[in-house]
Write a protein that holds these residues in place. Structure first.
Motif, PDB file in Angstrom:
ATOM      1  N   ILE A 172     -23.157  34.674 -28.033  1.00 13.26           N
ATOM      2  CA  ILE A 172     -23.349  34.742 -29.493  1.00 13.26           C
ATOM      3  C   ILE A 172     -24.423  35.775 -29.831  1.00 13.26           C
ATOM      4  N   GLU A 173     -25.468  35.827 -29.022  1.00 12.34           N
ATOM      5  CA  GLU A 173     -26.538  36.803 -29.237  1.00 12.34           C
ATOM      6  C   GLU A 173     -26.002  38.231 -29.155  1.00 12.34           C
ATOM      7  N   ILE A 174     -25.131  38.492 -28.189  1.00 10.23           N
ATOM      8  CA  ILE A 174     -24.567  39.838 -28.024  1.00 10.23           C
ATOM      9  C   ILE A 174     -23.594  40.159 -29.156  1.00 10.23           C
ATOM     10  N   GLU A 175     -22.693  39.216 -29.465  1.00 12.24           N
ATOM     11  CA  GLU A 175     -21.657  39.453 -30.473  1.00 12.24           C
ATOM     12  C   GLU A 175     -22.212  39.455 -31.893  1.00 12.24           C
ATOM     13  N   GLY A 176     -23.230  38.624 -32.134  1.00 12.93           N
ATOM     14  CA  GLY A 176     -23.833  38.556 -33.460  1.00 12.93           C
ATOM     15  C   GLY A 176     -23.308  37.431 -34.317  1.00 12.93           C
ATOM     16  N   GLY A 232      -9.826  26.086 -27.214  1.00 15.41           N
ATOM     17  CA  GLY A 232      -9.551  25.250 -28.366  1.00 15.41           C
ATOM     18  C   GLY A 232      -9.890  25.911 -29.678  1.00 15.41           C
ATOM     19  N   CYS A 233      -9.951  25.112 -30.724  1.00 18.28           N
ATOM     20  CA  CYS A 233     -10.372  25.561 -32.048  1.00 18.28           C
ATOM     21  C   CYS A 233     -11.762  24.998 -32.282  1.00 18.28           C
ATOM     22  N   ARG A 234     -12.722  25.866 -32.659  1.00 14.67           N
ATOM     23  CA  ARG A 234     -14.124  25.452 -32.715  1.00 14.67           C
ATOM     24  C   ARG A 234     -14.780  25.885 -34.022  1.00 14.67           C
ATOM     25  N   LEU A 235     -15.652  25.017 -34.502  1.00 14.74           N
ATOM     26  CA  LEU A 235     -16.513  25.322 -35.635  1.00 14.74           C
ATOM     27  C   LEU A 235     -17.934  25.430 -35.109  1.00 14.74           C
ATOM     28  N   ALA A 236     -18.632  26.499 -35.465  1.00 12.67           N
ATOM     29  CA  ALA A 236     -20.007  26.704 -35.006  1.00 12.67           C
ATOM     30  C   ALA A 236     -20.948  26.754 -36.195  1.00 12.67           C
ATOM     31  N   GLY A 294     -30.723  24.994 -32.289  1.00 14.29           N
ATOM     32  CA  GLY A 294     -29.775  25.990 -31.792  1.00 14.29           C
ATOM     33  C   GLY A 294     -28.393  25.779 -32.385  1.00 14.29           C
ATOM     34  N   TRP A 295     -27.389  26.276 -31.688  1.00 14.34           N
ATOM     35  CA  TRP A 295     -26.018  26.191 -32.187  1.00 14.34           C
ATOM     36  C   TRP A 295     -25.425  24.815 -31.937  1.00 14.34           C
ATOM     37  N   GLU A 296     -24.745  24.309 -32.939  1.00 18.11           N
ATOM     38  CA  GLU A 296     -23.950  23.092 -32.794  1.00 18.11           C
ATOM     39  C   GLU A 296     -22.477  23.493 -32.823  1.00 18.11           C
ATOM     40  N   ILE A 297     -21.748  23.099 -31.791  1.00 20.79           N
ATOM     41  CA  ILE A 297     -20.335  23.469 -31.661  1.00 20.79           C
ATOM     42  C   ILE A 297     -19.481  22.223 -31.820  1.00 20.79           C
TER      43      ILE A 297
END
Length: 309
Positions: free
Chosen positions: A129-133, A145-149, A155-158
């Motif tokens: 995520i840090e690299i992609e932004g 799968g299908c994910r909501l972030a 930090g991140w909740e997935i």
């Protein structure tokens, strides 16, 4: 490093799904394959095979796969080893199907495995995520799968988004490209309260529609006022392809990621008709396109360890 070679297979992804702009993504059954082999002598180099392989930048300093590999090595305090990187392309480049996310995930996972897996999947995900932004492509590419972030206190909740087995994703991939940067430039810097409320309500409905497969919920939920009204002007034939898909039995159509690939959701009964209708619509505009009925990839990145050459 304990393993001398590793092959990482990473799925394509479709992001946004309409109202889930920059927070929802789903892994699809198209793949890129990345093989890393440690070299006892010689310099790191890259080869590529598959459709559009000639367009892959094999200069290691400019290659996202290698940059991600190095990023993880740096994170764990290791000097990047010399490797042979073999890229097998199955995901179209610059089409809104997460090709860059596959490279990021492939490079990170390979480096982690070759180093003996010092980082957890969650730590690899954070680095991706840090690299992609943003998380919408790299998260499902890594874990499937299908994910909501969403960002949480620490930090991140997935969140896993259940995807009803009756819902079939159909992708229409045109021959022309659309850069993410160009697609970002057309977006407004501010939105109205009404548009924000519209998207919040439709995102909630989308989540329930995906879980239940309920037709009228999906038909209503595949709408958006944050990005698609602005981006569709960049995609020739958007309205014609959308009308054709819906007429053939699709619940609705959205832009996959930043585009230009278009994603229709339909059911098993109408999938073939939707494929034919979307292909015909672009053909009538003299635009070459590949239209495919796919499945949701539930596993994400897959790893095969080897003993090298």
């Amino acid at each position: 490093m304990p393993n001398s070679s590793v092959t990482v297979t990473v799925p394509a992804t479709t992001a946004n799904l309409g109202a889930g702009f920059d927070c929802i993504g789903a892994a699809l059954s198209i793949y890129n394959e990345f093989k890393f082999t440690l070299l006892s002598e010689g310099k790191t180099h890259i080869t590529a095979t598959g459709k559009e392989a000639e367009r892959v930048n094999t200069n290691i300093q400019d290659n996202l796969l290698y940059q991600s590999f190095v990023k993880l090595c740096d994170r764990i305090g290791k000097t990047p080893p010399s490797v042979k990187m073999e890229i097998g392309l199955g995901v179209p480049l610059a089409r809104g199907l997460g090709s860059s996310a596959t490279a990021i995930v492939g490079g990170l996972v390979a480096a982690n495995v070759l180093a003996g897996e010092p980082l957890s999947q969650s730590e690899v995900m954070d680095l991706a995520i840090e690299i992609e932004g943003h998380p919408d492509n790299v998260v499902p590419a890594l874990i499937g799968g299908c994910r909501l972030a969403a960002t949480g206190a620490s930090g991140w909740e997935i969140c896993d988004i259940p995807w009803h087995e009756s819902i079939i994703p159909v992708v229409a991939i045109p021959e022309f490209e659309l850069s993410t940067a160009e697609a970002r430039q057309v977006l407004p810097t501010e939105i109205s309260r009404a548009d924000a409320i519209f998207n919040i309500s439709h995102l909630g409905l989308l989540l329930r529609g995906l879980e239940t497969g309920k037709q009228n919920w999906l038909q209503a939920s595949l709408q958006d006022k944050l990005h698609q009204p602005y981006r569709k002007s960049l995609i020739q034939g958007y309205d014609k392809v959308s009308a054709a898909a819906i007429s053939a039995g699709a619940f609705g159509m959205v832009i996959s990621g930043a585009g230009p690939t278009l994603l229709a959701l339909t059911d098993t009964t109408h999938a073939i008709d939707v494929v034919v209708a979307m292909a015909s619509a672009w053909q009538e505009l003299a635009i070459k396109a590949e239209v495919r009925s796919l499945a949701i990839e539930t596993q994400g990145a897959k790893v095969i360890k080897g003993s090298g050459e």
